[in-house]
Design an enzyme around this catalytic site. Structure first.
Site, PDB file in Angstrom:
ATOM      1  N   HIS A 179      -1.331  -1.450  -4.174  1.00  0.00           N
ATOM      2  CA  HIS A 179      -2.601  -1.157  -3.520  1.00  0.00           C
ATOM      3  C   HIS A 179      -2.717   0.349  -3.300  1.00  0.00           C
ATOM      4  O   HIS A 179      -1.818   0.969  -2.713  1.00  0.00           O
ATOM      5  CB  HIS A 179      -2.662  -1.888  -2.176  1.00  0.00           C
ATOM      6  CG  HIS A 179      -3.984  -1.816  -1.492  1.00  0.00           C
ATOM      7  ND1 HIS A 179      -5.019  -2.691  -1.773  1.00  0.00           N
ATOM      8  CD2 HIS A 179      -4.454  -0.973  -0.543  1.00  0.00           C
ATOM      9  CE1 HIS A 179      -6.059  -2.391  -1.019  1.00  0.00           C
ATOM     10  NE2 HIS A 179      -5.742  -1.345  -0.257  1.00  0.00           N
TER      11      HIS A 179
ATOM     12  N   ASP B  52      -5.112   3.293  -1.717  1.00  0.00           N
ATOM     13  CA  ASP B  52      -6.219   3.616  -0.825  1.00  0.00           C
ATOM     14  C   ASP B  52      -6.759   5.005  -1.137  1.00  0.00           C
ATOM     15  O   ASP B  52      -6.084   6.013  -0.907  1.00  0.00           O
ATOM     16  CB  ASP B  52      -5.741   3.567   0.631  1.00  0.00           C
ATOM     17  CG  ASP B  52      -5.422   2.156   1.082  1.00  0.00           C
ATOM     18  OD1 ASP B  52      -6.327   1.314   1.025  1.00  0.00           O
ATOM     19  OD2 ASP B  52      -4.276   1.904   1.485  1.00  0.00           O
TER      20      ASP B  52
ATOM     21  N   SER C 127       0.848  -1.193   0.000  1.00  0.00           N
ATOM     22  CA  SER C 127       0.000   0.000   0.000  1.00  0.00           C
ATOM     23  C   SER C 127       0.882   1.240   0.000  1.00  0.00           C
ATOM     24  O   SER C 127       1.742   1.405   0.868  1.00  0.00           O
ATOM     25  CB  SER C 127      -0.888   0.015   1.244  1.00  0.00           C
ATOM     26  OG  SER C 127      -1.522   1.275   1.377  1.00  0.00           O
TER      27      SER C 127
ATOM     28  N   ASP D 154      -6.356  -6.424   5.019  1.00  0.00           N
ATOM     29  CA  ASP D 154      -5.698  -5.120   4.981  1.00  0.00           C
ATOM     30  C   ASP D 154      -5.737  -4.492   6.363  1.00  0.00           C
ATOM     31  O   ASP D 154      -6.812  -4.247   6.914  1.00  0.00           O
ATOM     32  CB  ASP D 154      -6.433  -4.213   3.971  1.00  0.00           C
ATOM     33  CG  ASP D 154      -5.786  -2.837   3.814  1.00  0.00           C
ATOM     34  OD1 ASP D 154      -4.769  -2.565   4.479  1.00  0.00           O
ATOM     35  OD2 ASP D 154      -6.306  -2.032   3.022  1.00  0.00           O
ATOM     36  N   GLY D 155      -4.528  -4.246   6.921  1.00  0.00           N
ATOM     37  CA  GLY D 155      -4.452  -3.508   8.169  1.00  0.00           C
ATOM     38  C   GLY D 155      -3.607  -4.181   9.226  1.00  0.00           C
ATOM     39  O   GLY D 155      -3.952  -5.257   9.727  1.00  0.00           O
ATOM     40  N   GLY D 156      -2.459  -3.598   9.515  1.00  0.00           N
ATOM     41  CA  GLY D 156      -1.630  -4.086  10.604  1.00  0.00           C
ATOM     42  C   GLY D 156      -0.909  -5.387  10.331  1.00  0.00           C
ATOM     43  O   GLY D 156      -0.475  -6.066  11.267  1.00  0.00           O
TER      44      GLY D 156
ATOM     45  N   MET E 133     -12.367   3.873  -0.406  1.00  0.00           N
ATOM     46  CA  MET E 133     -12.986   4.147   0.888  1.00  0.00           C
ATOM     47  C   MET E 133     -13.776   5.441   0.732  1.00  0.00           C
ATOM     48  O   MET E 133     -13.409   6.503   1.250  1.00  0.00           O
ATOM     49  CB  MET E 133     -11.915   4.267   1.973  1.00  0.00           C
ATOM     50  CG  MET E 133     -11.185   2.980   2.224  1.00  0.00           C
ATOM     51  SD  MET E 133      -9.970   3.110   3.540  1.00  0.00           S
ATOM     52  CE  MET E 133      -8.480   2.783   2.622  1.00  0.00           C
TER      53      MET E 133
ATOM     54  N   GLY F 139      -8.935   4.256   7.086  1.00  0.00           N
ATOM     55  CA  GLY F 139      -8.739   5.702   7.099  1.00  0.00           C
ATOM     56  C   GLY F 139      -7.339   6.158   7.419  1.00  0.00           C
ATOM     57  O   GLY F 139      -6.937   7.242   7.026  1.00  0.00           O
ATOM     58  N   PHE F 140      -6.559   5.334   8.135  1.00  0.00           N
ATOM     59  CA  PHE F 140      -5.218   5.739   8.533  1.00  0.00           C
ATOM     60  C   PHE F 140      -4.278   4.538   8.489  1.00  0.00           C
ATOM     61  O   PHE F 140      -4.656   3.425   8.858  1.00  0.00           O
ATOM     62  CB  PHE F 140      -5.213   6.317   9.958  1.00  0.00           C
ATOM     63  CG  PHE F 140      -6.050   7.548  10.124  1.00  0.00           C
ATOM     64  CD1 PHE F 140      -5.526   8.804   9.836  1.00  0.00           C
ATOM     65  CD2 PHE F 140      -7.363   7.450  10.539  1.00  0.00           C
ATOM     66  CE1 PHE F 140      -6.307   9.938   9.966  1.00  0.00           C
ATOM     67  CE2 PHE F 140      -8.156   8.585  10.681  1.00  0.00           C
ATOM     68  CZ  PHE F 140      -7.621   9.834  10.391  1.00  0.00           C
TER      69      PHE F 140
ATOM     70  N   HIS G  48      -8.607   0.625  -3.869  1.00  0.00           N
ATOM     71  CA  HIS G  48      -9.535   0.429  -2.753  1.00  0.00           C
ATOM     72  C   HIS G  48     -10.237   1.757  -2.480  1.00  0.00           C
ATOM     73  O   HIS G  48      -9.627   2.699  -1.980  1.00  0.00           O
ATOM     74  CB  HIS G  48      -8.727  -0.047  -1.529  1.00  0.00           C
ATOM     75  CG  HIS G  48      -9.524  -0.225  -0.289  1.00  0.00           C
ATOM     76  ND1 HIS G  48      -8.931  -0.390   0.944  1.00  0.00           N
ATOM     77  CD2 HIS G  48     -10.866  -0.264  -0.062  1.00  0.00           C
ATOM     78  CE1 HIS G  48      -9.861  -0.524   1.862  1.00  0.00           C
ATOM     79  NE2 HIS G  48     -11.044  -0.450   1.271  1.00  0.00           N
TER      80      HIS G  48
ATOM     81  N   GLY H 179      -0.745   2.444   9.677  1.00  0.00           N
ATOM     82  CA  GLY H 179       0.013   2.247  10.905  1.00  0.00           C
ATOM     83  C   GLY H 179      -0.772   1.779  12.102  1.00  0.00           C
ATOM     84  O   GLY H 179      -0.229   1.739  13.217  1.00  0.00           O
TER      85      GLY H 179
ATOM     86  N   MET I 264     -11.207  -5.977   6.340  1.00  0.00           N
ATOM     87  CA  MET I 264     -10.398  -4.956   6.993  1.00  0.00           C
ATOM     88  C   MET I 264     -10.041  -5.428   8.401  1.00  0.00           C
ATOM     89  O   MET I 264     -10.921  -5.789   9.187  1.00  0.00           O
ATOM     90  CB  MET I 264     -11.149  -3.628   7.073  1.00  0.00           C
ATOM     91  CG  MET I 264     -11.398  -2.954   5.730  1.00  0.00           C
ATOM     92  SD  MET I 264      -9.872  -2.503   4.869  1.00  0.00           S
ATOM     93  CE  MET I 264      -9.108  -1.375   6.055  1.00  0.00           C
TER      94      MET I 264
ATOM     95  N   MET J  66      -9.435   7.850  -0.316  1.00  0.00           N
ATOM     96  CA  MET J  66     -10.264   8.284   0.811  1.00  0.00           C
ATOM     97  C   MET J  66     -10.915   9.626   0.497  1.00  0.00           C
ATOM     98  O   MET J  66     -10.280  10.507  -0.088  1.00  0.00           O
ATOM     99  CB  MET J  66      -9.407   8.415   2.073  1.00  0.00           C
ATOM    100  CG  MET J  66      -8.602   7.181   2.399  1.00  0.00           C
ATOM    101  SD  MET J  66      -7.608   7.435   3.887  1.00  0.00           S
ATOM    102  CE  MET J  66      -6.561   5.987   3.810  1.00  0.00           C
TER     103      MET J  66
ATOM    104  N   SER K 174       2.996  -0.017   6.272  1.00  0.00           N
ATOM    105  CA  SER K 174       4.133   0.346   7.115  1.00  0.00           C
ATOM    106  C   SER K 174       5.107  -0.812   7.304  1.00  0.00           C
ATOM    107  O   SER K 174       6.262  -0.591   7.670  1.00  0.00           O
ATOM    108  CB  SER K 174       3.633   0.853   8.477  1.00  0.00           C
ATOM    109  OG  SER K 174       2.794  -0.100   9.104  1.00  0.00           O
TER     110      SER K 174
END
Length: 229
Positions: free
Chosen positions: A36, A38, A11, A178-180, A71, A145-146, A69, A148, A140, A40, A201
């Protein structure tokens, strides 16, 4: 069970936008499977990112597929612009679409692969009727939205149920998370059924180069694979 090859899609949300072309070239050289992006709108999520112009610029910088993606609240009016900009896959949120089946049809008509995303608190049942029509289902594992944010631990249970749904109604569909995601949990999410991993990240950071970070994720995933339980 349908076998799906592991894919890692960096991403660019956490990349250096002042050197975006170089960040994308590094991901491509490091063995990324797709980029990827994102998008927004400041309404569906509280942040703003970029629009079709950046997607078109990324398209010029890489031969990799573009995984876009959205959002975005009620994204239908934006779909043609992102398809024209070069999106290969467009994912919309079930929570953001008034008539989800119509939105999915429109993405297909525009010549793109189609995905639907679910926020952490949205039940899997929300996509049961649309799942047979998808190329990708995105779970998700953080609130959108953010970048990290830490991985929501209960996401592995949702991934298992999502993979079972896919196996039941649409075995060729990819399952994305997606996420972390990082080297510490990638094997768990793959064992839980995900085969497309979005990482921001964990790839774009000052601890190591992009190629090394992608390699680390693949090594950490190892031979992990989903098994029906």
């Amino acid at each position: 069970m349908t076998a799906h090859a592991l894919q890692i899609n960096p991403s660019i949300l956490t990349a250096d936008f002042g050197n975006l072309a170089q960040a994308i070239e590094a991901a491509q050289a490091g063995g990324a499977d797709a980029i990827h992006l994102d998008v927004m709108d400041g309404q569906f999520v509280p942040n703003l990112s970029f629009g079709p112009g950046v997607v078109a610029a990324v398209k010029r910088a890489t031969h990799l597929a573009l995984d876009v993606h959205l959002m975005v609240q009620e994204p239908d009016h934006l779909l043609p612009a992102f398809a024209e900009a070069g999106a290969n896959l467009i994912t919309v949120h079930a929570e953001a679409c008034r008539h989800l089946h119509r939105t999915v049809q429109r993405i297909n008509e525009l010549g793109c692969r189609v995905g639907v995303a679910l926020n952490p608190a949205t039940p899997l049942e929300a996509v049961r009727e649309i799942a047979p029509f998808l190329d990708l289902l995105l779970i998700m594992s953080v609130n959108p939205g953010f970048g990290g944010q830490p991985f929501i631990q209960t996401s592995t249970h949702k991934l298992r149920r999502a993979r079972q749904l896919i196996e039941d109604v649409n075995p060729l569909c990819d399952l994305q998370v997606d996420g972390g995601i990082d080297a510490g949990n990638i094997a768990d999410v793959v064992r839980s059924g995900a085969n497309v991993i979005v990482a921001g990240s964990a790839i774009y950071n000052d601890r190591a180069g992009v190629d090394e970070n992608i390699r680390t994720l693949r090594q950490a995933a190892g031979n992990a694979q989903w098994r029906m339980v």
